[in-house]
Design a protein around this motif. Structure first.
Motif, PDB file in Angstrom:
ATOM      1  N   ALA A 156      -2.922  -7.730  14.504  1.00  0.00           N
ATOM      2  CA  ALA A 156      -1.649  -6.878  15.321  1.00  0.00           C
ATOM      3  C   ALA A 156      -0.275  -7.585  15.149  1.00  0.00           C
ATOM      4  O   ALA A 156      -0.906  -8.862  15.432  1.00  0.00           O
ATOM      5  N   SER A 157       0.040  -6.845  15.216  1.00  0.00           N
ATOM      6  CA  SER A 157       1.590  -7.430  15.622  1.00  0.00           C
ATOM      7  C   SER A 157       2.302  -7.575  16.532  1.00  0.00           C
ATOM      8  O   SER A 157       2.877  -8.245  17.435  1.00  0.00           O
ATOM      9  N   THR A 187     -11.827   3.481  16.807  1.00  0.00           N
ATOM     10  CA  THR A 187     -12.363   2.390  17.224  1.00  0.00           C
ATOM     11  C   THR A 187     -14.274   2.251  17.497  1.00  0.00           C
ATOM     12  O   THR A 187     -15.378   2.129  17.629  1.00  0.00           O
ATOM     13  N   LEU A 188     -13.594   3.058  18.964  1.00  0.00           N
ATOM     14  CA  LEU A 188     -15.111   2.982  20.095  1.00  0.00           C
ATOM     15  C   LEU A 188     -16.493   4.404  19.112  1.00  0.00           C
ATOM     16  O   LEU A 188     -17.300   2.764  18.518  1.00  0.00           O
ATOM     17  N   ARG A 189     -15.896   4.899  18.443  1.00  0.00           N
ATOM     18  CA  ARG A 189     -16.755   5.674  17.485  1.00  0.00           C
ATOM     19  C   ARG A 189     -17.696   4.918  16.714  1.00  0.00           C
ATOM     20  O   ARG A 189     -19.506   4.859  16.442  1.00  0.00           O
ATOM     21  N   ALA A 190     -17.011   3.957  16.232  1.00  0.00           N
ATOM     22  CA  ALA A 190     -17.253   3.472  14.715  1.00  0.00           C
ATOM     23  C   ALA A 190     -17.687   2.120  14.836  1.00  0.00           C
ATOM     24  O   ALA A 190     -19.355   1.840  14.552  1.00  0.00           O
ATOM     25  N   CYS A 191     -17.430   1.612  16.118  1.00  0.00           N
ATOM     26  CA  CYS A 191     -18.683   0.474  16.747  1.00  0.00           C
ATOM     27  C   CYS A 191     -19.907   0.592  17.328  1.00  0.00           C
ATOM     28  O   CYS A 191     -20.981   0.231  16.978  1.00  0.00           O
ATOM     29  N   SER A 222      -9.495  -3.745  13.992  1.00  0.00           N
ATOM     30  CA  SER A 222      -8.754  -2.992  14.670  1.00  0.00           C
ATOM     31  C   SER A 222      -7.234  -3.446  14.777  1.00  0.00           C
ATOM     32  O   SER A 222      -6.831  -4.408  14.979  1.00  0.00           O
ATOM     33  N   ASP A 223      -6.285  -2.535  15.125  1.00  0.00           N
ATOM     34  CA  ASP A 223      -5.042  -2.374  14.762  1.00  0.00           C
ATOM     35  C   ASP A 223      -4.500  -3.148  16.498  1.00  0.00           C
ATOM     36  O   ASP A 223      -3.421  -3.189  16.730  1.00  0.00           O
ATOM     37  N   ALA A 224      -5.378  -2.985  17.136  1.00  0.00           N
ATOM     38  CA  ALA A 224      -5.395  -3.162  18.725  1.00  0.00           C
ATOM     39  C   ALA A 224      -3.998  -2.145  19.883  1.00  0.00           C
ATOM     40  O   ALA A 224      -3.674  -2.190  20.512  1.00  0.00           O
ATOM     41  N   ASP A 225      -4.422  -0.843  18.758  1.00  0.00           N
ATOM     42  CA  ASP A 225      -3.883   0.327  19.305  1.00  0.00           C
ATOM     43  C   ASP A 225      -4.029   1.097  20.772  1.00  0.00           C
ATOM     44  O   ASP A 225      -4.307   2.257  19.900  1.00  0.00           O
TER      45      ASP A 225
END
Length: 126
Positions: free
Chosen positions: A80-81, A23-27, A48-51
């Motif tokens: 996210a669940s 996530t961070l690298r993709a952003c 993101s799945d917020a995991d």
């Protein structure tokens, strides 16, 4: 209609992503890539799945990546669940930059709301 097709393609792609959190690298890459091109407006939508807990990531680090270029309007949408994890990350992001979608049916409405909100500040210009 084109935006809807794009969002559907993004959702389909997310179903086949490899495990691990990028996530961070993709952003960081998305913000830099979008900003490197001439455009009237610059948007990045991060799904993101917020995991983040499993990968030692923080919302603050993501927020810094999202705002690394002032020309780019970057938004994180957490599908996210896990309500608590998504809300914790969202609260660490700059105001108005994070959204939690606990049901994928909320995704299109959330994207529409983001686009509409991005137009409002320009409404008084002419």
């Amino acid at each position: 209609l084109e935006r809807l097709k794009l969002v559907r393609k993004m959702v389909e792609h997310s179903k086949s992503c490899k495990s691990g959190d990028h996530t961070l690298r993709a952003c960081e890459r998305a913000v830099a890539d979008v900003a490197s091109r001439a455009a009237d407006e610059y948007f990045v939508f991060l799904l993101s799945d917020a995991d983040f807990g499993r990968y030692d990531l923080s919302g603050r680090a993501l927020g810094a990546a999202m705002t690394s270029d002032q020309r780019v309007s970057a938004y994180a949408l957490f599908i996210a669940s896990n309500f608590e994890a998504a809300e914790q990350i969202r609260e660490e992001l700059p105001p108005g930059r994070g959204f939690s979608c606990y049901d994928t049916s909320m995704l299109l409405a959330t994207l529409r709301d983001i686009f509409q909100a991005s137009i409002v500040p320009d409404a008084g210009r002419g």
